[in-house]
Scaffold this motif. Structure first.
Motif, PDB file in Angstrom:
ATOM      1  N   SER A   1     -68.857  25.048 -51.672  1.00  0.00           N
ATOM      2  CA  SER A   1     -69.280  26.347 -51.164  1.00  0.00           C
ATOM      3  C   SER A   1     -70.753  26.362 -50.774  1.00  0.00           C
ATOM      4  O   SER A   1     -71.191  27.251 -50.052  1.00  0.00           O
ATOM      5  N   VAL A   2     -71.550  25.383 -51.240  1.00  0.00           N
ATOM      6  CA  VAL A   2     -72.987  25.427 -50.966  1.00  0.00           C
ATOM      7  C   VAL A   2     -73.542  24.156 -50.318  1.00  0.00           C
ATOM      8  O   VAL A   2     -74.620  24.189 -49.737  1.00  0.00           O
TER       9      VAL A   2
ATOM     10  N   SER B   1     -76.701  23.240 -47.462  1.00  0.00           N
ATOM     11  CA  SER B   1     -76.515  24.303 -46.480  1.00  0.00           C
ATOM     12  C   SER B   1     -77.206  25.574 -46.968  1.00  0.00           C
ATOM     13  O   SER B   1     -77.713  25.649 -48.093  1.00  0.00           O
ATOM     14  N   ASP B   2     -77.194  26.578 -46.119  1.00  0.00           N
ATOM     15  CA  ASP B   2     -77.731  27.894 -46.481  1.00  0.00           C
ATOM     16  C   ASP B   2     -76.636  28.820 -47.018  1.00  0.00           C
ATOM     17  O   ASP B   2     -76.849  30.016 -47.195  1.00  0.00           O
ATOM     18  N   ARG B   3     -75.455  28.252 -47.288  1.00  0.00           N
ATOM     19  CA  ARG B   3     -74.388  29.025 -47.917  1.00  0.00           C
ATOM     20  C   ARG B   3     -74.726  29.287 -49.380  1.00  0.00           C
ATOM     21  O   ARG B   3     -75.549  28.593 -49.981  1.00  0.00           O
ATOM     22  N   TYR B   4     -74.060  30.278 -49.966  1.00  0.00           N
ATOM     23  CA  TYR B   4     -74.213  30.497 -51.403  1.00  0.00           C
ATOM     24  C   TYR B   4     -72.919  31.051 -51.977  1.00  0.00           C
ATOM     25  O   TYR B   4     -72.028  31.507 -51.239  1.00  0.00           O
ATOM     26  N   SER B   5     -72.797  30.974 -53.301  1.00  0.00           N
ATOM     27  CA  SER B   5     -71.614  31.462 -53.996  1.00  0.00           C
ATOM     28  C   SER B   5     -72.036  32.159 -55.277  1.00  0.00           C
ATOM     29  O   SER B   5     -72.976  31.719 -55.947  1.00  0.00           O
TER      30      SER B   5
ATOM     31  N   GLU C   1     -67.668  30.405 -50.724  1.00  0.00           N
ATOM     32  CA  GLU C   1     -68.640  30.798 -49.714  1.00  0.00           C
ATOM     33  C   GLU C   1     -68.651  32.312 -49.517  1.00  0.00           C
ATOM     34  O   GLU C   1     -67.631  32.926 -49.233  1.00  0.00           O
TER      35      GLU C   1
ATOM     36  N   ASP D   1     -72.644  35.872 -46.191  1.00  0.00           N
ATOM     37  CA  ASP D   1     -73.965  35.689 -45.584  1.00  0.00           C
ATOM     38  C   ASP D   1     -74.502  34.283 -45.845  1.00  0.00           C
ATOM     39  O   ASP D   1     -74.072  33.609 -46.788  1.00  0.00           O
ATOM     40  N   HIS D   2     -75.447  33.860 -45.017  1.00  0.00           N
ATOM     41  CA  HIS D   2     -76.227  32.657 -45.260  1.00  0.00           C
ATOM     42  C   HIS D   2     -77.673  33.078 -45.522  1.00  0.00           C
ATOM     43  O   HIS D   2     -78.148  34.082 -44.979  1.00  0.00           O
TER      44      HIS D   2
END
Length: 339
Positions: A3-4, A26-30, A36, A39-40
């Motif tokens: 997810s990140v 990545s700019d993903r977050y959980s 995921e 938003d990023h």
């Protein structure tokens, strides 16, 4: 892909030898194990890569073995100090991660280790705690006296622990659960549980010292480890604002900021996630997210910007170098304090 961060294999590990690969941040977050989120967060990936690399190099100086090789810039593997800008890729050693069979709510760790042999990712998370926040699950698993605290019952305030507490939880089960030492010892395979605890305490000590130099309080965190031919190494990524919980001047500087925001602004989603997880435990159905009846909402633009600032300013402060064009840590903390 997680997810990140993304995961790339360059050389497969074998039953006897470690492989090579890389993490691409990545700019993903959980949050809340959702996966995921919608938003990023700009520069989050670079922040976590940089902070993780800094901590791996700090562990190396302190003779703690890790799977870290270096960071990648312009296609070359480098030490962090050789980079001209914040990296987003990290070169690592790879070990085997066998499938963990699952049937009727039971996980077959014997099958995992039969395939794993002498080269495998230990299917545990080793958690260390220096504090007990108000909402900590630690309060549900024991009394204050169990952790060296002189209270008859848990007070309604955060507490510092007299000594760090180490716990073990599952890593590859659909819902992580805390383990007693006998079960953790069985899941660890040939690795000695005391060795894992000593390694976690050493990492915790090093990170806590570094955090204190930068004005942070290091509240809790975790490590994951691999075992290869008799050696245990710290794996995954360690000591970032996603893996660990830090605060600055009493304000959370970690993913906890987002957790608390959703608890306050979208409690129906947080409650729905909790209910779906509980139902999954009762029914043995592993895919709890599919049964969750509420989806997380997007964050407002000003929240995303404030979160980006706290990741970047926090990393600058922690490593004592201005890698990012960001506000001071004091200004970034003041902004998220009002979220």
């Amino acid at each position: 892909m997680t997810s990140v961060k993304d995961f790339r294999v360059e050389e497969e590990p074998t039953a006897t030898d470690l492989g090579r690969g890389r993490f691409v941040f990545s700019d993903r977050y959980s949050v809340f194990d959702w996966g995921e989120m919608p938003d990023h967060i700009p520069n989050k990936g670079a922040s976590l890569c940089l902070m993780g690399a800094y901590n791996f190099e700090l562990l190396d100086v302190n003779h703690v073995p890790t799977h870290y090789i270096g960071v990648i810039e312009d296609g070359e593997v480098k030490d962090l100090g050789e980079c001209e800008s914040p990296p987003t890729e990290m070169a690592i050693e790879l070990t085997q991660v066998p499938d963990l069979p699952h049937e009727d709510g039971e996980y077959d760790y014997d099958a995992y280790h039969e395939v794993a042999g002498e080269n495998y990712l230990i299917p545990l998370e080793i958690v260390f705690r220096n504090t007990v926040p108000v909402g900590s699950s630690l309060r549900k698993r024991g009394d204050p006296a169990d952790y060296g605290l002189d209270f008859d019952q848990w007070p309604d305030e955060p507490l510092d622990l007299p000594q760090p507490v180490v716990e073990f939880s599952t890593k590859y089960e659909e819902q992580d659960r805390y383990l007693d030492r006998d079960e953790a010892d069985e899941i660890a395979g040939v690795v000695d549980l005391d060795q894992l605890e000593e390694l976690a305490l050493a990492v915790n000590h090093i990170l806590t010292q570094q955090a204190a130099k930068a004005g942070f309080s290091h509240e809790d965190g975790k490590i994951e480890c691999l075992y290869h031919d008799g050696t245990v190494k710290v794996a995954d990524v360690v000591g970032t604002f996603d893996e660990n919980r830090f605060s600055y001047d009493g304000q959370q500087v970690s993913k906890e900021v987002v957790r608390q925001y959703y608890k306050r602004v979208q409690p129906d989603w947080v409650d729905a996630v909790s209910a779906a997880k509980q139902e999954a435990i009762e029914t043995g159905e592993p895919n709890w997210r599919e049964s969750c009846e509420v989806e997380p909402e997007n964050l407002p633009d000003e929240i995303v910007e404030a979160l980006s600032d706290i990741y970047c300013a926090g990393t600058n402060a922690y490593v004592d170098y201005d890698w990012f064009d960001a506000p001071s840590i004091e200004d970034a903390v003041a902004r998220v304090r009002d979220l």
